[in-house]
Design an enzyme around this catalytic site. Structure first.
Site, PDB file in Angstrom:
ATOM      1  N   ALA A  67       0.870  -1.170   0.000  1.00  0.00           N
ATOM      2  CA  ALA A  67       0.000   0.000   0.000  1.00  0.00           C
ATOM      3  C   ALA A  67       0.911   1.224   0.000  1.00  0.00           C
ATOM      4  CB  ALA A  67      -0.868  -0.009   1.246  1.00  0.00           C
ATOM      5  N   GLU A 115      -0.542  -9.386  -0.548  1.00  0.00           N
ATOM      6  CA  GLU A 115      -1.972  -9.608  -0.291  1.00  0.00           C
ATOM      7  C   GLU A 115      -2.764  -9.646  -1.607  1.00  0.00           C
ATOM      8  OE1 GLU A 115      -1.825  -6.279   2.530  1.00  0.00           O
ATOM      9  OE2 GLU A 115      -2.862  -7.563   3.955  1.00  0.00           O
ATOM     10  N   GLU A 135       4.965  -5.161   7.243  1.00  0.00           N
ATOM     11  CA  GLU A 135       4.257  -4.063   7.929  1.00  0.00           C
ATOM     12  C   GLU A 135       4.790  -3.778   9.324  1.00  0.00           C
ATOM     13  OE1 GLU A 135       2.818  -6.373   6.070  1.00  0.00           O
ATOM     14  OE2 GLU A 135       1.303  -5.439   4.787  1.00  0.00           O
TER      15      GLU A 135
HETATM   16  N1  COA Z   1       4.603   3.098  -0.586  1.00  0.00           N
HETATM   17  C1  COA Z   1       5.017   4.265  -1.095  1.00  0.00           C
HETATM   18  N2  COA Z   1       6.155   4.415  -1.777  1.00  0.00           N
HETATM   19  C2  COA Z   1       6.917   3.307  -1.947  1.00  0.00           C
HETATM   20  C3  COA Z   1       6.560   2.051  -1.446  1.00  0.00           C
HETATM   21  C4  COA Z   1       5.345   1.965  -0.737  1.00  0.00           C
HETATM   22  N3  COA Z   1       4.883   0.819  -0.241  1.00  0.00           N
HETATM   23  N4  COA Z   1       7.524   1.165  -1.775  1.00  0.00           N
HETATM   24  C5  COA Z   1       8.442   1.851  -2.466  1.00  0.00           C
HETATM   25  N5  COA Z   1       8.085   3.143  -2.576  1.00  0.00           N
HETATM   26  C6  COA Z   1       8.790   4.231  -3.245  1.00  0.00           C
HETATM   27  C7  COA Z   1       9.978   4.735  -2.417  1.00  0.00           C
HETATM   28  O1  COA Z   1       9.548   5.645  -1.415  1.00  0.00           O
HETATM   29  C8  COA Z   1      10.825   5.354  -3.492  1.00  0.00           C
HETATM   30  O2  COA Z   1      10.269   6.617  -3.809  1.00  0.00           O
HETATM   31  P1  COA Z   1      11.255   7.919  -3.977  1.00  0.00           P
HETATM   32  O3  COA Z   1      12.123   7.549  -5.155  1.00  0.00           O
HETATM   33  O4  COA Z   1      10.289   9.022  -4.239  1.00  0.00           O
HETATM   34  O5  COA Z   1      12.019   8.033  -2.673  1.00  0.00           O
HETATM   35  C9  COA Z   1      10.592   4.448  -4.704  1.00  0.00           C
HETATM   36  O6  COA Z   1       9.366   3.759  -4.453  1.00  0.00           O
HETATM   37  C10 COA Z   1      11.683   3.404  -4.893  1.00  0.00           C
HETATM   38  O7  COA Z   1      11.803   2.671  -3.677  1.00  0.00           O
HETATM   39  P2  COA Z   1      13.191   2.503  -2.878  1.00  0.00           P
HETATM   40  O8  COA Z   1      12.866   2.215  -1.449  1.00  0.00           O
HETATM   41  O9  COA Z   1      14.090   3.665  -3.140  1.00  0.00           O
HETATM   42  O10 COA Z   1      13.774   1.206  -3.618  1.00  0.00           O
HETATM   43  P3  COA Z   1      14.811   0.150  -3.029  1.00  0.00           P
HETATM   44  O11 COA Z   1      15.233  -0.686  -4.181  1.00  0.00           O
HETATM   45  O12 COA Z   1      15.852   0.833  -2.205  1.00  0.00           O
HETATM   46  O13 COA Z   1      13.942  -0.753  -2.004  1.00  0.00           O
HETATM   47  C11 COA Z   1      11.996  -2.021  -1.325  1.00  0.00           C
HETATM   48  C12 COA Z   1      12.902  -1.562  -2.490  1.00  0.00           C
HETATM   49  C13 COA Z   1      10.799  -2.724  -1.906  1.00  0.00           C
HETATM   50  C14 COA Z   1      12.780  -2.978  -0.400  1.00  0.00           C
HETATM   51  C15 COA Z   1      11.563  -0.769  -0.498  1.00  0.00           C
HETATM   52  O14 COA Z   1      11.025   0.193  -1.407  1.00  0.00           O
HETATM   53  C16 COA Z   1      10.525  -1.042   0.541  1.00  0.00           C
HETATM   54  O15 COA Z   1      10.839  -1.567   1.594  1.00  0.00           O
HETATM   55  N6  COA Z   1       9.242  -0.639   0.280  1.00  0.00           N
HETATM   56  C17 COA Z   1       8.192  -0.715   1.239  1.00  0.00           C
HETATM   57  C18 COA Z   1       7.697  -2.112   1.407  1.00  0.00           C
HETATM   58  C19 COA Z   1       6.621  -2.144   2.462  1.00  0.00           C
HETATM   59  O16 COA Z   1       6.866  -1.876   3.626  1.00  0.00           O
HETATM   60  N7  COA Z   1       5.406  -2.486   2.064  1.00  0.00           N
HETATM   61  C20 COA Z   1       4.295  -2.566   2.932  1.00  0.00           C
HETATM   62  C21 COA Z   1       3.556  -1.290   2.959  1.00  0.00           C
HETATM   63  S1  COA Z   1       2.154  -1.395   4.052  1.00  0.00           S
END
Ligand code: COA
Length: 264
Positions: A67, A115, A135
């Site tokens: 999300a 999910e 989460e």
């Molecule tokens: N919601 C909003 N933005 C998200 C996102 C999410 N769930 N997942 C990734 N993004 C965004 C990042 O904020 C980043 O945006 P920016 O360039 O404006 O800063 C962009 O997508 C790229 O993500 P980034 O984190 O820089 O990539 P990465 O390769 O370093 O890491 C992940 C990849 C997937 C490990 C990491 O993005 C992550 O942990 N995401 C969240 C996963 C999560 O907690 N999901 C559950 C949400 S309830």
């Protein structure tokens, strides 16, 4: 061809492909995307030429990375619960879709992405895919059915571990656990989904709908957990931990949790 802001929608040889298309945000599900997936699903259901659906993500990095965390900021417990309710309702509609739905998992399937994949009838994933419910890193729990469906696919013991450690697993592990049906290369992902869907589409559509309804009804008595998930998800929005976890993610730093409720 239907036009959406955050989705690509196409129909080819009776298969409707819905592609979540926010690659710069790793296809994170914001409110509009959730709304549009619902509209696309309805359009595919209403279109008699569509015999099956594939849901995937844009690019080669993410299926859906969850999300949209930015939209969580400032939500109250009541608003948080309402948001989860909308997500749960959409994912229930996907699970109950009378036409077969395959998730083509082309990268990160985290949080709401895992999910979403679990709400589909089958999951086919490429080698680079990663699965997880991270989460708790944010001071949250899954809110779109993840605590319930993960148990159904992989059992309580492993589900508990993934939910509490926030660890990601790769496609090989997901295959061994029964979370995905097939592992393939990224190049072969959509062809493999089409191959499986083509096989299903040679069968009686009415019988396929009967299978979907019958298999889903096996779990119908166990729906109370979804309501518990909504309550617990909503409660998280009243904690310091949620504020710290989401801020830490957006500030790209490690969270430090106090375990405290928010001061009124
Ligand atoms: N919601 C909003 N933005 C998200 C996102 C999410 N769930 N997942 C990734 N993004 C965004 C990042 O904020 C980043 O945006 P920016 O360039 O404006 O800063 C962009 O997508 C790229 O993500 P980034 O984190 O820089 O990539 P990465 O390769 O370093 O890491 C992940 C990849 C997937 C490990 C990491 O993005 C992550 O942990 N995401 C969240 C996963 C999560 O907690 N999901 C559950 C949400 S309830």
């Amino acid at each position: 061809m239907k036009l959406f802001e955050n989705l690509l929608y196409s129909i080819h040889n009776n298969i409707c492909t819905i592609t979540v298309n926010r690659p710069d945000k790793l296809n994170a599900l914001n409110r509009l995307t959730i709304l549009e997936i619902g509209e696309a699903l309805q359009a595919a259901l209403d279109d008699a030429s569509v015999k099956g659906l594939i849901i995937t993500g844009s690019g080669t990095k993410a299926f859906v990375a969850g999300a949209d965390i930015r939209e969580f900021l400032g939500l109250t417990p009541v608003e948080g619960k309402k948001m989860a309710h909308t997500g749960q309702a959409l994912f229930n509609r996907i699970e109950e879709c009378t036409k077969p739905v395959i998730a083509a998992i082309n990268g990160f399937a985290l949080g709401g992405g895992c999910e979403l994949a679990m709400a589909c009838h089958l999951r086919i994933a490429s080698e680079n895919a990663r699965f997880g419910q991270p989460e708790v890193n944010l001071g949250l729990i899954p809110g779109y059915g993840g605590t319930q469906r993960l148990i159904r696919y992989i059992g309580k013991s492993k589900a508990m571990e993934l939910l509490m450690t926030a660890e990601m697993i790769n496609t090989q592990e997901a295959l061994e656990l029964g979370l995905v049906n097939h592992l393939t290369t990224i190049e072969n992902l959509i062809p493999k989904c089409i191959e499986v869907m083509d096989k299903i589409m040679t069968k009686s559509p009415l019988a396929i709908t009967g299978v979907i309804r019958s298999v889903n009804s096996y779990f119908a008595s166990g729906t109370i957990g979804f309501d518990t998930e909504l309550d617990e998800f909503g409660k998280c929005f009243g904690t310091e931990d949620f504020k710290e976890g989401t801020s830490a993610f957006l500030e790209k730093r490690k969270a430090s949790f106090s375990g405290k409720e928010l001061k009124q």
